[in-house]
Design a protein around this motif. Structure first.
Motif, short mmCIF file in Angstrom:
data_model
loop_
_atom_site.label_atom_id
_atom_site.label_comp_id
_atom_site.label_asym_id
_atom_site.label_seq_id
_atom_site.Cartn_x
_atom_site.Cartn_y
_atom_site.Cartn_z
N LEU A 35 37.84 15.48 -45.85
CA LEU A 35 37.52 16.91 -45.86
C LEU A 35 36.23 17.19 -45.09
CD1 LEU A 35 38.39 17.85 -49.57
CD2 LEU A 35 39.66 18.48 -47.50
N ALA A 36 35.22 16.32 -45.23
CA ALA A 36 33.98 16.50 -44.49
C ALA A 36 34.23 16.39 -42.99
CB ALA A 36 32.95 15.47 -44.94
N TYR A 37 35.02 15.39 -42.60
CA TYR A 37 35.33 15.23 -41.18
C TYR A 37 36.12 16.43 -40.65
CZ TYR A 37 33.79 10.33 -40.84
OH TYR A 37 33.04 9.17 -40.79
N ASP A 38 37.07 16.94 -41.45
CA ASP A 38 37.85 18.11 -41.04
C ASP A 38 36.93 19.31 -40.80
OD1 ASP A 38 40.23 16.77 -41.14
OD2 ASP A 38 40.85 17.55 -43.09
N SER A 93 33.24 27.39 -45.13
CA SER A 93 34.44 27.68 -45.92
C SER A 93 35.19 26.37 -46.15
CB SER A 93 35.34 28.66 -45.15
OG SER A 93 34.68 29.89 -44.96
N PRO A 94 35.51 26.04 -47.40
CA PRO A 94 36.19 24.78 -47.68
C PRO A 94 37.62 24.79 -47.17
CG PRO A 94 36.04 26.10 -49.66
CD PRO A 94 35.23 26.79 -48.62
N SER A 95 38.11 23.62 -46.80
CA SER A 95 39.50 23.51 -46.40
C SER A 95 40.39 23.78 -47.60
CB SER A 95 39.78 22.11 -45.85
OG SER A 95 38.98 21.85 -44.72
N ARG A 96 41.48 24.48 -47.38
CA ARG A 96 42.40 24.78 -48.46
C ARG A 96 43.18 23.52 -48.83
NH1 ARG A 96 42.14 30.07 -50.79
NH2 ARG A 96 41.35 31.45 -49.19
N ALA A 97 43.40 23.34 -50.13
CA ALA A 97 44.14 22.18 -50.58
C ALA A 97 45.64 22.42 -50.52
CB ALA A 97 43.74 21.82 -52.02
N TYR A 98 46.06 23.68 -50.28
CA TYR A 98 47.48 23.96 -50.43
C TYR A 98 48.05 24.89 -49.36
CZ TYR A 98 44.97 27.64 -52.90
OH TYR A 98 44.07 28.62 -53.22
N HIS A 99 47.25 25.45 -48.48
CA HIS A 99 47.79 26.19 -47.34
C HIS A 99 46.72 26.35 -46.28
CE1 HIS A 99 45.82 30.17 -47.93
NE2 HIS A 99 45.85 29.86 -49.20
N LEU A 113 31.06 18.45 -49.23
CA LEU A 113 30.03 19.33 -48.68
C LEU A 113 28.71 18.59 -48.52
CD1 LEU A 113 30.59 22.74 -50.51
CD2 LEU A 113 30.90 22.24 -48.09
N GLN A 114 28.40 17.71 -49.48
CA GLN A 114 27.18 16.91 -49.36
C GLN A 114 27.23 16.03 -48.11
OE1 GLN A 114 25.91 14.91 -53.03
NE2 GLN A 114 27.35 16.19 -54.16
N MET A 140 51.28 3.86 -44.64
CA MET A 140 50.16 4.78 -44.47
C MET A 140 49.65 5.24 -45.84
SD MET A 140 51.36 7.36 -41.41
CE MET A 140 51.50 6.85 -39.70
N ASP A 141 48.34 5.54 -45.91
CA ASP A 141 47.84 6.15 -47.13
C ASP A 141 47.90 7.66 -46.98
OD1 ASP A 141 45.57 7.03 -45.70
OD2 ASP A 141 44.41 5.27 -46.25
N GLU A 142 47.48 8.38 -48.02
CA GLU A 142 47.62 9.83 -48.05
C GLU A 142 46.86 10.50 -46.91
OE1 GLU A 142 47.37 12.55 -51.81
OE2 GLU A 142 45.37 12.43 -50.93
N VAL A 143 45.62 10.09 -46.69
CA VAL A 143 44.81 10.68 -45.62
C VAL A 143 45.45 10.44 -44.27
CG1 VAL A 143 42.59 10.55 -44.43
CG2 VAL A 143 42.66 10.55 -46.93
N GLU A 144 45.96 9.25 -44.04
CA GLU A 144 46.59 8.93 -42.76
C GLU A 144 47.86 9.76 -42.55
OE1 GLU A 144 45.13 4.26 -42.36
OE2 GLU A 144 46.95 4.76 -43.48
N LEU A 145 48.60 10.02 -43.64
CA LEU A 145 49.80 10.84 -43.53
C LEU A 145 49.44 12.26 -43.11
CD1 LEU A 145 51.75 9.73 -46.74
CD2 LEU A 145 52.35 9.17 -44.38
N VAL A 146 48.43 12.83 -43.75
CA VAL A 146 48.00 14.19 -43.42
C VAL A 146 47.52 14.26 -41.97
CG1 VAL A 146 46.32 16.00 -43.93
CG2 VAL A 146 47.45 14.78 -45.81
N GLN A 147 46.73 13.28 -41.55
CA GLN A 147 46.20 13.30 -40.19
C GLN A 147 47.29 13.04 -39.14
OE1 GLN A 147 43.00 10.41 -40.39
NE2 GLN A 147 41.50 11.99 -40.91
#
Length: 475
Positions: free
Chosen positions: A58-61, A99-105, A18-19, A414-421
């Motif tokens: 998360l900030a970029y999302d 509103s923060p992005s959900r970590a699980y859905h 958020l910052q 790939m790292d975790e962020v790259e997998l999600v994206q």
């Protein structure tokens, strides 16, 4: 390349993402970041700021979701032209917390074709007609008490049925008087922490836990001691050397990694708790769903010393929106509950409690649970079949055999962020697991969470096929 120099405070109450979001948003509104400027890659900015990639992602999302930036394929994120003529309106917008992005859905505002969210259930097989009838019955004039404050501890007859259900399905040994019905897992945990905070200074807790549990624990003055996770559950060595007054565990299906606490470790943990007069907080969040083998009895069912506090929820059985949970308290803590050593005077909705009671009394709850076990067992098998087909040697599946999720660990670089994206690029939503680690060293490398409860069988097959396509680009 655009240079970003935000001042991030890891000790602040506001999350790092958020910052960072506020900084970029503010710089754009002030005109210090021009339109069509390319943002640094997640990896580069994370390295420059000395933080993990998760808060940057998360900030970029958030910026992408609110339209401050756009994604250009194979290029990156670029800022858009803002209507600065209405600066006062934009300034008002910056003062609101996004509103923060959900970590699980996924959020209901997100357009996702295939959401492998852990927080989703199969709403299509919910007994809508029966439940509507039961709620209507609760709202008849003769049941007008349902509109008032309910029993502190929960409706007495419902507690009796819950005690019977827990004994039949999980081996829990308790009387209805030991049960306190809550408004969801976090609500019940918050109540429990209020009851034990005067005698618990050190809490031993699994090294990876639900992010909501982690946030709740941080609000109390407990010294937290992480417990290493092994193939057969928590490290008993870590428990013994923790100096803890209480231990938090998910022994039947560790969240998120999915291992089961072995029988030998269960007995050692119970022995330790008895000898040290320590509490064991057993969160049995989805113990009803085990596939191919018989359900494993709860820790509480083996406890002879009254040291286990049992916690459960109806979120998986009915749906998270009902906010119905339960604690099984040992007598000493029940005394504290009744002498009001907590801040609550109303727990779960009396209307929903009464509807659930009617549902249980009619036998419909048992029938519903049998149907959902069969349904989720089939979905679990379909998911494993699809993963085996599309990732025969290129990924590891972790935590199969129970619950409503598994973890997938591709070996594609790939790292975790790259997998999600990469998954998002093909319309599939999968979720990071690093957010659950108490500290970065407890994270699994490049691992994502796949929940299957809310998807139809064909959606699971198609979604996994798209994942293989997306992840295959990294091989």
């Amino acid at each position: 390349m655009l240079q970003l120099t935000p001042k991030l405070d890891e000790g602040a109450k506001e999350a790092l993402y958020l910052q960072l979001y506020r900084y970029i948003q503010g710089e754009m509104i002030a005109g210090r970041i021009p339109a069509d400027a390319r943002l640094p890659s997640i990896r580069r900015l994370a390295e420059a700021l000395g933080v993990s990639r998760t808060p940057v992602a998360l900030a970029y999302d958030q910026l992408l979701a609110e339209g401050y930036v756009i994604s250009k394929p194979r290029s990156g994120l670029y800022t858009v032209e803002l209507d600065l003529g209405n600066r006062s309106q934009m300034s008002d917008r910056t003062s609101a917390t996004p509103s923060p992005s959900r970590a699980y859905h996924a959020s209901h505002t997100e357009s996702v074709r295939y959401d492998f969210g852990y927080g989703s259930i199969d709403v299509h097989h919910f007994p809508w007609t029966k439940w509507r009838r039961l709620v209507n019955q609760c709202l008849l004039p003769e049941n007008n008490r349902m509109l008032l404050y309910g029993d502190w501890q929960g409706e007495a007859e419902l507690r009796r049925h819950i005690a019977q259900y827990l004994h039949q399905t999980r081996g829990v040994r308790c009387t209805p008087d030991q049960i306190v019905i809550g408004a969801g897992t976090y609500h019940s945990l918050d109540l429990l922490f209020q009851l034990i905070k005067r005698e618990v200074t050190t809490l031993a807790i699994e090294a990876a836990v639900n992010d909501g549990v982690k946030s709740l624990v941080e609000q109390y003055p407990f010294t937290c001691h992480p417990l290493g996770l092994q193939d057969d559950g928590i490290s008993i060595h870590d428990v013994i050397h923790s100096g803890a007054d209480a231990v938090y565990v998910t022994p039947s299906h560790q969240f998120p990694f999915g291992m089961t606490l072995s029988a030998g470790k269960r007995m050692k943990l119970l022995k330790w708790a008895s000898e040290h007069r320590a509490y064991i907080i057993e969160n049995d969040y989805d113990g009803e769903f085990r596939y191919g083998t018989r359900p494993i009895p709860s820790l509480q069912s083996l406890d002879e010393s009254g040291r286990v506090i049992y916690l459960g929820t109806f979120s998986r059985a009915l749906g998270p929106a009902f906010r119905l949970s339960y604690l099984v308290l040992p007598p000493s803590l029940l005394d504290r509950f009744w002498t009001k050593q907590h801040s609550y005077d109303q727990l779960a909705s009396p209307i929903l409690q009464k509807a659930l009671l009617f549902f249980m009394q009619s036998g419909d709850f048992d029938r519903h649970m049998r149907k959902m076990r069969t349904l989720y067992h089939r979905k679990h098998d379909v998911l494993l079949e699809a993963l085996t087909k599309h990732f025969p040697k290129s990924a590891k599946v972790i935590g199969a055999g129970s619950g409503l999720h598994v973890l997938l660990q591709p070996v594609n670089g790939m790292d975790e962020v790259e997998l999600v994206q990469a998954a998002e690029q093909v319309g599939v939503k999968v979720y990071p697991t690093s957010v659950y680690a108490l500290s970065p060293e407890w994270s699994l490398p490049a691992t994502v969470l796949l929940g299957f409860g809310g998807l139809a069988e064909e959606e699971i097959r198609t979604g996994v096929g798209l994942l293989a396509e997306a992840f295959g680009r990294g091989f």
